[in-house]
Design an enzyme around this catalytic site. Structure first.
Site, PDB file in Angstrom:
ATOM      1  N   TYR A  66       1.391  -0.906 -16.889  1.00 17.14           N
ATOM      2  CA  TYR A  66       1.377  -0.615 -18.331  1.00 17.14           C
ATOM      3  C   TYR A  66       2.433  -1.431 -19.074  1.00 17.14           C
ATOM      4  O   TYR A  66       2.126  -2.120 -20.047  1.00 17.14           O
ATOM      5  CB  TYR A  66       1.605   0.882 -18.561  1.00 17.14           C
ATOM      6  CG  TYR A  66       1.452   1.288 -20.016  1.00 17.14           C
ATOM      7  CD1 TYR A  66       0.238   1.771 -20.491  1.00 17.14           C
ATOM      8  CD2 TYR A  66       2.520   1.181 -20.908  1.00 17.14           C
ATOM      9  CE1 TYR A  66       0.085   2.138 -21.816  1.00 17.14           C
ATOM     10  CE2 TYR A  66       2.373   1.543 -22.238  1.00 17.14           C
ATOM     11  CZ  TYR A  66       1.164   2.020 -22.700  1.00 17.14           C
ATOM     12  OH  TYR A  66       1.019   2.381 -24.009  1.00 17.14           O
ATOM     13  N   PHE A 105     -12.122 -17.513 -42.515  1.00 17.85           N
ATOM     14  CA  PHE A 105     -13.299 -17.057 -41.762  1.00 17.85           C
ATOM     15  C   PHE A 105     -13.661 -15.659 -42.277  1.00 17.85           C
ATOM     16  O   PHE A 105     -12.822 -15.000 -42.889  1.00 17.85           O
ATOM     17  CB  PHE A 105     -12.972 -17.037 -40.263  1.00 17.85           C
ATOM     18  CG  PHE A 105     -14.106 -16.514 -39.437  1.00 17.85           C
ATOM     19  CD1 PHE A 105     -15.281 -17.258 -39.332  1.00 17.85           C
ATOM     20  CD2 PHE A 105     -14.035 -15.295 -38.792  1.00 17.85           C
ATOM     21  CE1 PHE A 105     -16.347 -16.774 -38.587  1.00 17.85           C
ATOM     22  CE2 PHE A 105     -15.094 -14.806 -38.054  1.00 17.85           C
ATOM     23  CZ  PHE A 105     -16.254 -15.544 -37.949  1.00 17.85           C
ATOM     24  N   ASP A 106     -14.890 -15.191 -42.037  1.00 18.12           N
ATOM     25  CA  ASP A 106     -15.308 -13.945 -42.708  1.00 18.12           C
ATOM     26  C   ASP A 106     -14.461 -12.718 -42.369  1.00 18.12           C
ATOM     27  O   ASP A 106     -14.111 -11.942 -43.250  1.00 18.12           O
ATOM     28  CB  ASP A 106     -16.818 -13.680 -42.564  1.00 18.12           C
ATOM     29  CG  ASP A 106     -17.295 -13.520 -41.144  1.00 18.12           C
ATOM     30  OD1 ASP A 106     -16.472 -13.633 -40.226  1.00 18.12           O
ATOM     31  OD2 ASP A 106     -18.509 -13.284 -40.957  1.00 18.12           O
ATOM     32  N   ASP A 115      -4.635 -20.325 -38.395  1.00 20.48           N
ATOM     33  CA  ASP A 115      -5.658 -19.570 -37.687  1.00 20.48           C
ATOM     34  C   ASP A 115      -6.135 -20.525 -36.606  1.00 20.48           C
ATOM     35  O   ASP A 115      -6.935 -21.431 -36.863  1.00 20.48           O
ATOM     36  CB  ASP A 115      -6.792 -19.158 -38.625  1.00 20.48           C
ATOM     37  CG  ASP A 115      -7.922 -18.454 -37.871  1.00 20.48           C
ATOM     38  OD1 ASP A 115      -7.939 -18.514 -36.622  1.00 20.48           O
ATOM     39  OD2 ASP A 115      -8.799 -17.854 -38.521  1.00 20.48           O
ATOM     40  N   ALA A 147      -7.867 -20.475 -33.760  1.00 23.62           N
ATOM     41  CA  ALA A 147      -8.927 -20.124 -32.804  1.00 23.62           C
ATOM     42  C   ALA A 147      -9.420 -21.350 -32.019  1.00 23.62           C
ATOM     43  O   ALA A 147      -9.701 -21.262 -30.832  1.00 23.62           O
ATOM     44  CB  ALA A 147     -10.096 -19.470 -33.544  1.00 23.62           C
ATOM     45  N   LYS A 165     -12.219 -18.117 -28.083  1.00 21.16           N
ATOM     46  CA  LYS A 165     -12.741 -19.477 -28.233  1.00 21.16           C
ATOM     47  C   LYS A 165     -11.958 -20.394 -27.284  1.00 21.16           C
ATOM     48  O   LYS A 165     -12.325 -20.541 -26.138  1.00 21.16           O
ATOM     49  CB  LYS A 165     -12.593 -19.951 -29.690  1.00 21.16           C
ATOM     50  CG  LYS A 165     -13.615 -19.359 -30.637  1.00 21.16           C
ATOM     51  CD  LYS A 165     -13.234 -18.002 -31.124  1.00 21.16           C
ATOM     52  CE  LYS A 165     -14.105 -17.495 -32.254  1.00 21.16           C
ATOM     53  NZ  LYS A 165     -13.817 -16.081 -32.560  1.00 21.16           N
ATOM     54  N   HIS A 172     -25.435  -8.962 -43.177  1.00 18.73           N
ATOM     55  CA  HIS A 172     -26.202  -9.794 -42.246  1.00 18.73           C
ATOM     56  C   HIS A 172     -26.377  -9.156 -40.867  1.00 18.73           C
ATOM     57  O   HIS A 172     -27.321  -9.455 -40.166  1.00 18.73           O
ATOM     58  CB  HIS A 172     -25.609 -11.200 -42.139  1.00 18.73           C
ATOM     59  CG  HIS A 172     -24.194 -11.228 -41.665  1.00 18.73           C
ATOM     60  ND1 HIS A 172     -23.154 -10.649 -42.354  1.00 18.73           N
ATOM     61  CD2 HIS A 172     -23.642 -11.765 -40.555  1.00 18.73           C
ATOM     62  CE1 HIS A 172     -22.033 -10.853 -41.683  1.00 18.73           C
ATOM     63  NE2 HIS A 172     -22.305 -11.511 -40.604  1.00 18.73           N
TER      64      HIS A 172
HETATM   65  N1  F0G Z   1     -10.927 -16.933 -37.114  1.00 13.40           N
HETATM   66  C1  F0G Z   1     -11.924 -17.825 -36.858  1.00 13.40           C
HETATM   67  C2  F0G Z   1     -11.773 -19.234 -37.343  1.00 13.40           C
HETATM   68  C3  F0G Z   1     -13.067 -17.416 -36.163  1.00 13.40           C
HETATM   69  O1  F0G Z   1     -14.044 -18.304 -35.922  1.00 13.40           O
HETATM   70  C4  F0G Z   1     -13.166 -16.077 -35.709  1.00 13.40           C
HETATM   71  C5  F0G Z   1     -14.344 -15.602 -34.999  1.00 13.40           C
HETATM   72  C6  F0G Z   1     -12.106 -15.197 -35.992  1.00 13.40           C
HETATM   73  C7  F0G Z   1     -11.004 -15.676 -36.691  1.00 13.40           C
HETATM   74  C8  F0G Z   1     -12.139 -13.762 -35.573  1.00 13.40           C
HETATM   75  O2  F0G Z   1     -11.912 -13.663 -34.205  1.00 13.40           O
HETATM   76  O3  F0G Z   1     -14.019 -12.626 -33.331  1.00 13.40           O
HETATM   77  O4  F0G Z   1     -11.916 -12.706 -31.960  1.00 13.40           O
HETATM   78  O5  F0G Z   1     -12.063 -11.191 -33.908  1.00 13.40           O
HETATM   79  N2  F0G Z   1     -15.425 -16.251 -34.948  1.00 13.40           N
HETATM   80  C9  F0G Z   1     -16.629 -15.888 -34.206  1.00 13.40           C
HETATM   81  C10 F0G Z   1     -17.711 -16.879 -34.532  1.00 13.40           C
HETATM   82  C11 F0G Z   1     -17.044 -14.463 -34.293  1.00 13.40           C
HETATM   83  O6  F0G Z   1     -18.860 -16.647 -34.108  1.00 13.40           O
HETATM   84  O7  F0G Z   1     -17.437 -17.893 -35.162  1.00 13.40           O
HETATM   85  P1  F0G Z   1     -12.513 -12.472 -33.305  1.00 13.40           P
END
Ligand code: F0G
Length: 457
Positions: free
Chosen positions: A70, A122-123, A213, A215, A256, A448
C-alpha cells in the site's frame, strides 16, 4: 534502415470477422452509435490509441515482479525514478488516468472565474476546467485552419494572441497556460520546441504557470527531431526532457505514450502546489505512492516510458500512420495534412459534399467504415462539436467535419492498415450512396457517447 517494426509478435489475439448483415443489425441496435458496440462486433478498432497498446515482454516481466504494498512500494520508486529522469520535476504523483491528473492539478491551480489558455484543450481537459467554474480558451495557430497545408507544426499555440491575452485586461484571471503535445484536438499535429520555448518565456514574463498536457510527449519529440531545424541530432528523449524543463509541471494520460492500459501523472516543481495536489490525490485517487494504480501498472509504466522514446519504435509508428494516410489519399479521401503519428483525420466534408452539416457527414463516414468493414472510429464534427437544439437539430456547426482513425501502439500490422485502405477505397467509389443521419435521442450531457440516430436513406 528498411521501413519495419523493430519487434516481432509473441502473443496473438483473434479479431472478429463479421458479415455485413451482422454489422447492419448490430449498429442499428445501438442507434448508430459506435460507442455502444461490443468489442466482439468490431474487426479493426481505431476508436482510440488510449490504453489500447500492446505490452512488451519486458513490461510483462516487470509486472510479474511488482510490489503491491500500500505505502512505499518499490514499484512506485522505480516509476518515480524513470519519470524524474524524463521530466526533471520534483514532485511526481501517479494517478489512474489523464483526467484525474487534470482534476487534481487544475483543482489546485484554478479558482472559479479564472481562464485556462491552451493551443487546444482536449475534451476532458476542457470539461475539468469548466467544472471548476472557469473558462477554457483555445488559441490554435493560424496554420491549423488550413487542413491541406503541409506546415510542420500545426499544433502550435498562436503566440501573438497569447501575448495579447497575457498583456490584456484579462491577465488577472489567467490561471494557467496549458500546451497539449501533440495537439489531439487539432488534428494530432505537433508543437515545435520554438513554440514551447516562446510560450514558456511569455508565461514567465507575466507570472503565469505554464504546464504541458504531455499525453503524447514522445510522439511530439519525434516530429521535432524530424522537422525542426537544430534538432536533427537530438534523441527523442533529449527533446522530451527539454520540453518538460521549459514548463512548471505537467499532466499526462500515460495510457498513450506510457504504453500501458491504465495510468496517468501529475508532476510539478512548486512545493506548495505539490502539497495541494497530494492532498487532493489522497482524498480522491489513493495514497501518494500508488495514486489509484496497482504496483504492476507502475512497473509497466516505468518500462513503457523507456521503450516509447526508442527512435526505431517512433520511426516505425510514424511510418505506419503516414502509410495509412497515403492509402486514404490514394483512395480519394483527403486527410488533415500532414498525417499525424497517433492518428489520421479524414476530411468527411470533402468526401460527402451531398450531406449538409445537419446530416452529420463525419458520423455518416464513421458509420460507413463500420458497416462496410467492421472498422470502428470516431467523428469530430457537427455531432460531437456542434450546437444542437433539444430535438437534435443542428443550430451551428464546427468549421470541419473530421473522422479520426487512431492507431493503437504496436497492435496492427501493415495488412490490417491495407484492409482499412481497401474499405476506404470501396466507400470512396460511391460516396454519393452514403446516407445522412438524424438524431432521435439527444442526451443533455456527453452527447456523443449516448445519443441515438437513424439513417436517412
Ligand atoms: N489529454 C489528451 C491530449 C488526451 O488525448 C486525453 C485522452 C486526455 C488528456 C485524457 O486522458 O483518457 O487518460 O483520462 N484521450 C483519449 C483519446 C481518450 O481517445 O484521444 P485519459
Amino acid at each position: 534502415m528498411p521501413l519495419m517494426e523493430p519487434y516481432r509478435i509473441k502473443v496473438v489475439e483473434p479479431i472478429p470477422i463479421t458479415t455485413p448483415e451482422d454489422r447492419h443489425r448490430w449498429l442499428a441496435a445501438t442507434g448508430y452509435n459506435q460507442f455502444s458496440l461490443r468489442s466482439e462486433q468490431v474487426t479493426i478498432d481505431l476508436l482510440t490509441d488510449s490504453g489500447t497498446g500492446a505490452l512488451s515482454a519486458a513490461q510483462q516481466a516487470v509486472a510479474a515482479g511488482a510490489d503491491e504494498t500500500y505505502a512505499g512500494a518499490s514499484s512506485y520508486y522505480r516509476f518515480r525514478e524513470v519519470v524524474s529522469d524524463l521530466t526533471g520535476y520534483n514532485y511526481i504523483q501517479p494517478v489512474h488516468q489523464g483526467r484525474a491528473a487534470e482534476r487534481i492539478l487544475f483543482g489546485s491551480v484554478l479558482r472559479p472565474g479564472m481562464i485556462s489558455v491552451s493551443n487546444t484543450h482536449f475534451d476532458t481537459t476542457r470539461a475539468n476546467v469548466e467544472l471548476l467554474g472557469c473558462v477554457a480558451l483555445d488559441l490554435p495557430c493560424e496554420e491549423a485552419a488550413d487542413l491541406d497545408s503541409a506546415e510542420p507544426f500545426k499544433g502550435n499555440i498562436d503566440l501573438a494572441r497569447l501575448r495579447q491575452v497575457l498583456a490584456g485586461p484579462d491577465r488577472p484571471r489567467i490561471g494557467q497556460v496549458l500546451m497539449t503535445i501533440t495537439n489531439n484536438g487539432g488534428g494530432g499535429q505537433p508543437v515545435s520546441m520554438a513554440n514551447i520555448e516562446a510560450a514558456s518565456r511569455l508565461c514567465r514574463e507575466h507570472g503565469v504557470p505554464f504546464f504541458l498536457d504531455a499525453a503524447r510527449f514522445a510522439e511530439n519529440a519525434w516530429w521535432v527531431t524530424q522537422r525542426e531545424p537544430g534538432y536533427a541530432d537530438w534523441t527523442p528523449r533529449q527533446v522530451a526532457q527539454r520540453a518538460f524543463a521549459l514548463a512548471d509541471g505537467c499532466v499526462a494520460s500515460l495510457k498513450k505514450d506510457g504504453i500501458v492500459h491504465m495510468g496517468g501523472l501529475v508532476a510539478v516543481n512548486d512545493p506548495e502546489l505539490a502539497e495541494q495536489c497530494e492532498m487532493l490525490c489522497i482524498a480522491t485517487e489513493g495514497f501518494r505512492t500508488y495514486g489509484g494504480l496497482a504496483g504492476r501498472d507502475l512497473e509497466m509504466l516505468a518500462q513503457g516510458l523507456i521503450e516509447v522514446t526508442d527512435p526505431l519504435y517512433l520511426r516505425a509508428r510514424a511510418d505506419a500512420t503516414r502509410y495509412l494516410g497515403s492509402l486514404a489519399k490514394a483512395a480519394g479521401v483527403s486527410i488533415v495534412e500532414p498525417a499525424g503519428i497517433h492518428a489520421i483525420y479524414l476530411n468527411a466534408k470533402r468526401l460527402l459534399p451531398h450531406l449538409t452539416a445537419s446530416q452529420f457527414p463525419g458520423h455518416a463516414l464513421a458509420c460507413e467504415l463500420y458497416l462496410q468493414g467492421g472498422i470502428r472510429c470516431v467523428e469530430l464534427g457537427s455531432l460531437y462539436l456542434g450546437t444542437l437544439n433539444e430535438r437534435g437539430e443542428l443550430q451551428s456547426g464546427p468549421p470541419f467535419e473530421l473522422v479520426r482513425l487512431a492507431v493503437p501502439r504496436r497492435v496492427y500490422t501493415q495488412s490490417h492498415l491495407e484492409y482499412v485502405g481497401e474499405v476506404l477505397a470501396q466507400i470512396a467509389k460511391h460516396p454519393e450512396r452514403v446516407p445522412g443521419y438524424r438524431m432521435t435521442h439527444v442526451p443533455k450531457l456527453l452527447r456523443h457517447f449516448n445519443c441515438r440516430l437513424e439513417r436517412m436513406g
